[in-house]
Design a protein around this motif. Structure first.
Motif, PDB file in Angstrom:
ATOM      1  N   HIS A  86       6.775   3.041 -15.548  1.00  0.00           N
ATOM      2  CA  HIS A  86       5.765   1.983 -15.456  1.00  0.00           C
ATOM      3  C   HIS A  86       4.402   2.666 -15.429  1.00  0.00           C
ATOM      4  CE1 HIS A  86       3.919  -1.860 -14.295  1.00  0.00           C
ATOM      5  NE2 HIS A  86       3.145  -1.133 -13.520  1.00  0.00           N
ATOM      6  N   ALA A  87       3.471   2.157 -16.196  1.00  0.00           N
ATOM      7  CA  ALA A  87       2.127   2.737 -16.242  1.00  0.00           C
ATOM      8  C   ALA A  87       1.098   1.654 -15.974  1.00  0.00           C
ATOM      9  CB  ALA A  87       1.860   3.390 -17.598  1.00  0.00           C
ATOM     10  N   HIS A  88       0.006   2.042 -15.330  1.00  0.00           N
ATOM     11  CA  HIS A  88      -1.008   1.090 -14.889  1.00  0.00           C
ATOM     12  C   HIS A  88      -2.381   1.730 -15.059  1.00  0.00           C
ATOM     13  CE1 HIS A  88      -2.667  -2.157 -12.391  1.00  0.00           C
ATOM     14  NE2 HIS A  88      -3.325  -1.237 -11.720  1.00  0.00           N
ATOM     15  N   VAL A  89      -3.269   1.060 -15.771  1.00  0.00           N
ATOM     16  CA  VAL A  89      -4.618   1.576 -15.989  1.00  0.00           C
ATOM     17  C   VAL A  89      -5.435   1.405 -14.712  1.00  0.00           C
ATOM     18  CG1 VAL A  89      -6.752   1.325 -17.315  1.00  0.00           C
ATOM     19  CG2 VAL A  89      -4.528   1.066 -18.459  1.00  0.00           C
ATOM     20  N   VAL A  90      -6.017   2.496 -14.246  1.00  0.00           N
ATOM     21  CA  VAL A  90      -6.808   2.500 -13.009  1.00  0.00           C
ATOM     22  C   VAL A  90      -8.258   2.780 -13.358  1.00  0.00           C
ATOM     23  CG1 VAL A  90      -7.172   3.616 -10.779  1.00  0.00           C
ATOM     24  CG2 VAL A  90      -4.842   3.286 -11.649  1.00  0.00           C
ATOM     25  N   LEU A  91      -9.137   1.871 -13.016  1.00  0.00           N
ATOM     26  CA  LEU A  91     -10.568   2.060 -13.238  1.00  0.00           C
ATOM     27  C   LEU A  91     -11.165   2.688 -11.990  1.00  0.00           C
ATOM     28  CD1 LEU A  91     -11.424  -1.374 -14.927  1.00  0.00           C
ATOM     29  CD2 LEU A  91     -10.760   0.787 -16.001  1.00  0.00           C
ATOM     30  N   GLY A  92     -11.368   3.978 -12.022  1.00  0.00           N
ATOM     31  CA  GLY A  92     -11.866   4.698 -10.859  1.00  0.00           C
ATOM     32  C   GLY A  92     -10.992   5.901 -10.580  1.00  0.00           C
ATOM     33  N   GLY A  93     -11.103   6.417  -9.362  1.00  0.00           N
ATOM     34  CA  GLY A  93     -10.389   7.635  -9.013  1.00  0.00           C
ATOM     35  C   GLY A  93      -9.061   7.365  -8.342  1.00  0.00           C
ATOM     36  N   GLU A  94      -8.402   8.457  -7.934  1.00  0.00           N
ATOM     37  CA  GLU A  94      -7.151   8.363  -7.204  1.00  0.00           C
ATOM     38  C   GLU A  94      -7.445   7.876  -5.795  1.00  0.00           C
ATOM     39  OE1 GLU A  94      -5.041  12.042  -7.418  1.00  0.00           O
ATOM     40  OE2 GLU A  94      -5.657  12.383  -9.495  1.00  0.00           O
ATOM     41  N   SER A  95      -6.749   6.857  -5.357  1.00  0.00           N
ATOM     42  CA  SER A  95      -6.975   6.298  -4.027  1.00  0.00           C
ATOM     43  C   SER A  95      -5.689   5.655  -3.538  1.00  0.00           C
ATOM     44  CB  SER A  95      -8.092   5.250  -4.067  1.00  0.00           C
ATOM     45  OG  SER A  95      -7.691   4.132  -4.845  1.00  0.00           O
ATOM     46  N   PHE A  96      -5.665   5.342  -2.246  1.00  0.00           N
ATOM     47  CA  PHE A  96      -4.488   4.661  -1.705  1.00  0.00           C
ATOM     48  C   PHE A  96      -4.350   3.280  -2.325  1.00  0.00           C
ATOM     49  CE2 PHE A  96      -2.760   1.570   1.264  1.00  0.00           C
ATOM     50  CZ  PHE A  96      -1.485   2.080   1.437  1.00  0.00           C
ATOM     51  N   VAL A  97      -5.460   2.592  -2.515  1.00  0.00           N
ATOM     52  CA  VAL A  97      -5.411   1.249  -3.095  1.00  0.00           C
ATOM     53  C   VAL A  97      -4.795   1.294  -4.490  1.00  0.00           C
ATOM     54  CG1 VAL A  97      -6.813  -0.677  -3.940  1.00  0.00           C
ATOM     55  CG2 VAL A  97      -7.342   0.367  -1.739  1.00  0.00           C
ATOM     56  N   ALA A  98      -5.226   2.260  -5.314  1.00  0.00           N
ATOM     57  CA  ALA A  98      -4.677   2.381  -6.662  1.00  0.00           C
ATOM     58  C   ALA A  98      -3.195   2.720  -6.622  1.00  0.00           C
ATOM     59  CB  ALA A  98      -5.443   3.446  -7.439  1.00  0.00           C
ATOM     60  N   LEU A  99      -2.800   3.605  -5.709  1.00  0.00           N
ATOM     61  CA  LEU A  99      -1.392   3.958  -5.580  1.00  0.00           C
ATOM     62  C   LEU A  99      -0.568   2.768  -5.116  1.00  0.00           C
ATOM     63  CD1 LEU A  99       0.886   6.109  -5.481  1.00  0.00           C
ATOM     64  CD2 LEU A  99       0.208   6.557  -3.122  1.00  0.00           C
ATOM     65  N   ALA A 100      -1.064   2.037  -4.110  1.00  0.00           N
ATOM     66  CA  ALA A 100      -0.328   0.897  -3.574  1.00  0.00           C
ATOM     67  C   ALA A 100      -0.161  -0.191  -4.627  1.00  0.00           C
ATOM     68  CB  ALA A 100      -1.041   0.347  -2.343  1.00  0.00           C
TER      69      ALA A 100
END
Length: 236
Positions: A86-100
């Motif tokens: 599964h892949a998900h585009v993240v606008l910004g950096g690595e963070s807990f919110v992006a991981l969650a």
């Protein structure tokens, strides 16, 4: 053969029957005294055991939206046994919110959860945080995994401990996972089209592993009744 022929030259009485014995002796000698050889420890993954998460910086691919460069990362989840992705585009950096957010999207898309989850991506999120903030982030990640019944492998527990004590190294970028979108065309009209393109690439890869994915789904843990938080609370 050179050694064999030289021995027969020096000792004609030996006869050709010693060849196999000589080969065994030479192999044994090389194993102990010869050049160093590559050692491989093969990993055996059990169905339903392990899921992995990582982020990859996509800047070098030159993705553009309506002509403007898109500064983003790709969150990537994979089951170690069957290869579900599964892949998900993240606008910004690595963070807990992006991981969650990415992890929960992956689990609900999959329809179940593995028994363990592994990631080193929180190391980047720990940078420039004080001790209390790092402790809080560790607890939130542990709570996220516990919500889905996933335990942390011992190596990850040790990693989190090291990151709390220090600020830890930035997680390495896995180029193989990050090249899901190493595409013939990196120019898109809007963000929705780009996200759809990533989904199409992942769907094709999952289709190739459909039988293994279906066989692993039946041994995954059931999902809870609801998702848990994938946001940060800010008190003004």
């Amino acid at each position: 053969m050179a050694v064999f022929e030289e021995m027969l030259r020096r000792h004609p009485d030996l006869g050709t029957g010693i060849r196999r014995t000589l080969e065994r002796r030479i192999r044994a000698w090389r194993a102990i005294h010869g050049a160093e050889q590559e050692v491989i420890f093969r990993q055996t993954h059990e169905p339903g055991q392990l899921g992995l998460s990582d982020f990859t910086d996509m800047g070098e691919l030159g993705v553009t939206i309506a002509g403007a460069p898109l500064d983003h990362r790709l969150y990537h989840f994979r089951l170690a046994y069957c290869g579900f992705e599964h892949a998900h585009v993240v606008l910004g950096g690595e963070s807990f919110v992006a991981l969650a957010e990415g992890l929960q999207n992956a689990l609900w898309s999959l329809g179940g959860a593995p028994r363990e989850h592994r990631t080193d991506s929180l190391s980047a999120a720990f940078c420039n945080l004080d001790r209390d903030a790092r402790d809080d982030l560790t607890q939130r990640y542990e709570a996220l995994c516990a919500h889905y019944g996933m335990r942390l492998p011992a190596t990850i527990e040790a990693l989190l401990t090291r990151m709390v004590r220090s600020k830890g190294p930035r997680s390495s970028q896995a180029s193989n996972r990050g090249r899901l979108a190493a595409a013939r065309n990196c120019r898109f009209d809007d963000l929705a089209t780009y996200r759809g393109f990533i989904d199409e690439i992942v769907s094709r890869r999952n289709a190739r592993n459909a039988k293994r994915i279906d066989s692993e789904r039946v041994v995954l843990q059931e999902l809870p009744d609801r998702r848990t938080s994938d946001y940060e609370e800010v008190i003004g």
